[in-house]
Design a protein around this motif. Structure first.
Motif, PDB file in Angstrom:
ATOM      1  N   GLU A 186      -6.456   4.373  -5.182  1.00 50.40           N
ATOM      2  CA  GLU A 186      -5.349   5.241  -5.571  1.00 50.40           C
ATOM      3  C   GLU A 186      -5.879   6.447  -6.355  1.00 50.40           C
ATOM      4  O   GLU A 186      -6.849   6.329  -7.106  1.00 50.40           O
ATOM      5  CB  GLU A 186      -4.382   4.376  -6.413  1.00 50.40           C
ATOM      6  N   HIS A 228      -0.982   8.315  -1.590  1.00 52.60           N
ATOM      7  CA  HIS A 228      -1.292   7.816  -2.939  1.00 52.60           C
ATOM      8  C   HIS A 228      -2.783   7.938  -3.248  1.00 52.60           C
ATOM      9  O   HIS A 228      -3.184   7.920  -4.407  1.00 52.60           O
ATOM     10  CB  HIS A 228      -0.885   6.344  -3.063  1.00 52.60           C
ATOM     11  N   SER A 229      -3.587   8.017  -2.201  1.00 52.64           N
ATOM     12  CA  SER A 229      -5.053   8.044  -2.360  1.00 52.64           C
ATOM     13  C   SER A 229      -5.616   9.454  -2.398  1.00 52.64           C
ATOM     14  O   SER A 229      -6.814   9.645  -2.249  1.00 52.64           O
ATOM     15  CB  SER A 229      -5.712   7.316  -1.185  1.00 52.64           C
ATOM     16  N   GLU A 288       1.469   6.774   4.041  1.00 50.89           N
ATOM     17  CA  GLU A 288       1.923   6.732   2.648  1.00 50.89           C
ATOM     18  C   GLU A 288       0.843   6.266   1.675  1.00 50.89           C
ATOM     19  O   GLU A 288       0.685   6.808   0.586  1.00 50.89           O
ATOM     20  CB  GLU A 288       3.166   5.845   2.518  1.00 50.89           C
ATOM     21  N   ASP A 289       0.091   5.226   2.078  1.00 53.56           N
ATOM     22  CA  ASP A 289      -0.956   4.751   1.166  1.00 53.56           C
ATOM     23  C   ASP A 289      -2.027   5.819   0.976  1.00 53.56           C
ATOM     24  O   ASP A 289      -2.596   5.965  -0.108  1.00 53.56           O
ATOM     25  CB  ASP A 289      -1.571   3.434   1.659  1.00 53.56           C
ATOM     26  N   PRO A 302       0.824  -1.215   0.000  1.00 56.40           N
ATOM     27  CA  PRO A 302       0.000   0.000   0.000  1.00 56.40           C
ATOM     28  C   PRO A 302       0.862   1.271   0.000  1.00 56.40           C
ATOM     29  O   PRO A 302       0.520   2.242  -0.667  1.00 56.40           O
ATOM     30  CB  PRO A 302      -0.790  -0.101   1.309  1.00 56.40           C
ATOM     31  N   SER A 303       1.983   1.211   0.710  1.00 56.09           N
ATOM     32  CA  SER A 303       2.831   2.404   0.800  1.00 56.09           C
ATOM     33  C   SER A 303       3.480   2.767  -0.533  1.00 56.09           C
ATOM     34  O   SER A 303       3.919   3.887  -0.740  1.00 56.09           O
ATOM     35  CB  SER A 303       3.907   2.200   1.863  1.00 56.09           C
ATOM     36  N   PHE A 351      -5.482  -2.433  -5.983  1.00 57.74           N
ATOM     37  CA  PHE A 351      -5.351  -1.057  -5.488  1.00 57.74           C
ATOM     38  C   PHE A 351      -4.217  -0.451  -6.296  1.00 57.74           C
ATOM     39  O   PHE A 351      -3.100  -0.961  -6.268  1.00 57.74           O
ATOM     40  CB  PHE A 351      -5.000  -1.079  -3.994  1.00 57.74           C
TER      41      PHE A 351
END
Lengths: 127, 386
Positions: free
Chosen positions: B307, B348-349, B344-345, A35-36, A61
């Protein structure tokens, strides 16, 4: 990002979105990416008695290229035996989708997802 | 596809037609060189440029229109301020300070100064995007010649405490520059609090290719020029002034000054409506930045489980931007979101949605509905969303 028609078709109408039952011994599952890093592909295959992939499912994703790469590779591995499926390379995916160089890693991830799902199926059925 | 809905007002704004009208005569009819003041054509252009200078000056509350230097845009203004001060005052001190969330042109200019041997300090920001004043105060010492902190951030819209930063700088006689490209014309700015201020034309419904740098006269701030030439703009920025562009920037500033208050009321309403609808319809959507200290036209949201670029792809008619790595040529997500400790995710989102002068309620209604539809579809395809 300017994408090809092939990418947009699969982003807009992806086949094979979904999940298979991971408890089924004929199902191999992989989760690749992080995810990162901005992309994660979960890919599952069902292998029939003849050793061919009878079903392939994915959930992704990630960006349009990641979604299209995983959708395309599930289309391609459908009906193939495990060696044939492993033979599909990221370059084939990248080329078919006309991915720009900065998106090449999406196709690498799709290839990795297939090989890990196959390995998971084989590990489950060993011995 | 329906007509494009522009919601990227932090990237650029359309030129207001009233601005364009004011500019047009200065291309073919009143084309004189504003520096050739000994004949009528030059004098006419000079007069137009000076009127524009006053209009810019009025908007930011400068004490004297002479304090406005025309440039090619905020990137040049920022470079001129940073390089100009560093080089001019290098005998006085070696330390120059900025924040972690500045625009690339400021960060890169500081990096260039660091390579020249300057002692560069980058101050972190808190989770709401506001600079850590305590760390700043500790960093500013007698050797500090410049502090550069933006007034409004271009990604998350947070407004920095300019008065407090100004006080810290004045205590140690350090010059204070602010990149106000995202602030001027949108919120009230006060030139008396700073020594240098960068302004952009195309962020405030003016033309692209023009900006300004406010350079304080009393006490006088000195700069080493980047360009050498005819010594225009008090020797700080050589080159013939582009009369139509200057006129455009001036008129854009005038309109902004007249309409800012009513426009902000409208934008706050649009923003509240949009956010309520998004939060009512979708779970796990997070607002990046500060809810109270932000400009009304900038909304930065993270949509858990999907994302950013993939959301944009699902609504190509809605023009927004994303902090995701996938929309840039690098593989790194937004450094601004990283600096405010966004996971971090979730970086990206993220999507940045910008409203401005020509955003209508119908557009907000359409864009929010479309966004909800796309987010739901992508979440149903995401392995991170159960």
């Amino acid at each position: 990002m300017e994408y090809s028609k092939e990418v947009m078709d699969r982003y807009n109408n992806p086949k094979n979105v979904g999940s298979l039952d991971d408890n089924d011994k004929n199902v191999g599952t992989s989760i690749v990416g992080a995810p990162s890093c901005g992309d994660v592909i979960k890919l599952q295959i069902r292998v029939d008695e003849g050793g061919k992939i009878s079903e392939a499912r994915f959930k992704t994703f990630g960006c349009g290229a990641a979604i299209a790469s995983s959708a395309l590779i599930t289309e391609w591995i459908h009906g193939k035996d495990l060696d044939e499926a492993r033979g599909i390379k990221n370059q084939d995916v990248a080329e078919y989708l006309s991915l720009p160089p900065v998106k090449a890693h999406c196709s690498v991830l799709a290839e990795e997802a297939v090989s890990k799902a196959i390995k998971n199926y084989q590990d489950k059925n060993r011995g | 596809m329906t007509r494009s809905i522009y919601m990227d007002y932090q990237a650029t704004t359309p030129c207001d037609k009233r601005v364009l009208e004011e500019m047009l005569p200065y291309f073919c009819d009143h084309f004189g060189n504003p520096h050739s003041i000994s004949h009528a054509m030059g004098a006419q252009a000079k007069e137009a440029v000076e009127k524009a200078r006053s209009q810019v000056s009025d908007l930011i509350g400068a004490a004297d229109p002479k304090e406005i230097i025309f440039t090619s845009g905020a990137t040049e203004s920022n470079n001129l301020a940073i390089q100009g001060v560093a080089h001019f005052y290098k005998e006085k001190g070696n330390r120059i300070i900025t924040s972690e969330i500045e625009h690339k042109c400021v960060l890169e200019a500081f990096q260039a100064m660091e390579r020249e041997g300057f002692d560069v300090i980058r101050i972190p920001v808190l989770k709401n995007g506001i600079i850590d004043l305590q760390i700043l105060e500790e960093a500013v010492n007698e050797r500090t010649i410049l502090v550069s902190v933006m007034t409004v951030n271009n990604e998350i819209g947070t407004i920095q405490p300019i008065d407090e930063i100004s006080e810290i700088c004045r205590k140690k006689s350090a010059l204070f520059h602010t990149d106000a490209a995202q602030a001027v014309g949108k919120i009230k700015v006060d030139a008396s609090k700073v020594d240098l201020m960068s302004i952009s034309g195309h962020k405030i419904y003016g033309p692209k290719g023009v900006g300004a740098l406010y350079v304080r006269l009393k006490p006088r701030v000195r700069l080493s020029p980047i360009f050498f030439g005819g010594g225009q703009e008090r020797g700080m920025r050589s080159g013939t002034l582009p009369t139509p562009l200057c006129v455009g920037l001036g008129r854009a500033c005038e309109i902004a000054r007249q309409e800012m208050d009513s426009e902000n009321v409208r934008l706050v309403e649009l923003k509240s409506y949009f956010l309520k609808k998004i939060f009512d319809s979708l779970e796990k959507v997070y607002l990046n930045g500060d809810t109270e200290h932000g400009i009304p036209g900038c909304i930065n949201l993270s949509f858990d489980g999907i994302e950013g670029e993939s959301i944009m792809l699902g609504m190509p008619e809605v023009c927004v931007s994303s902090g995701s790595a996938c929309t840039s040529d690098s593989l790194e997500p937004s450094y601004v979101l990283k600096a405010i400790s966004v996971r971090e995710d979730l970086a990206h989102s993220s999507l940045r949605i910008g409203f401005g002068r020509f955003t209508t309620f119908e557009e907000v209604e359409y864009a929010s509905s479309k966004m909800i539809e796309v987010v739901n579809r992508l979440r149903s395809m995401s392995p991170l969303w159960q």
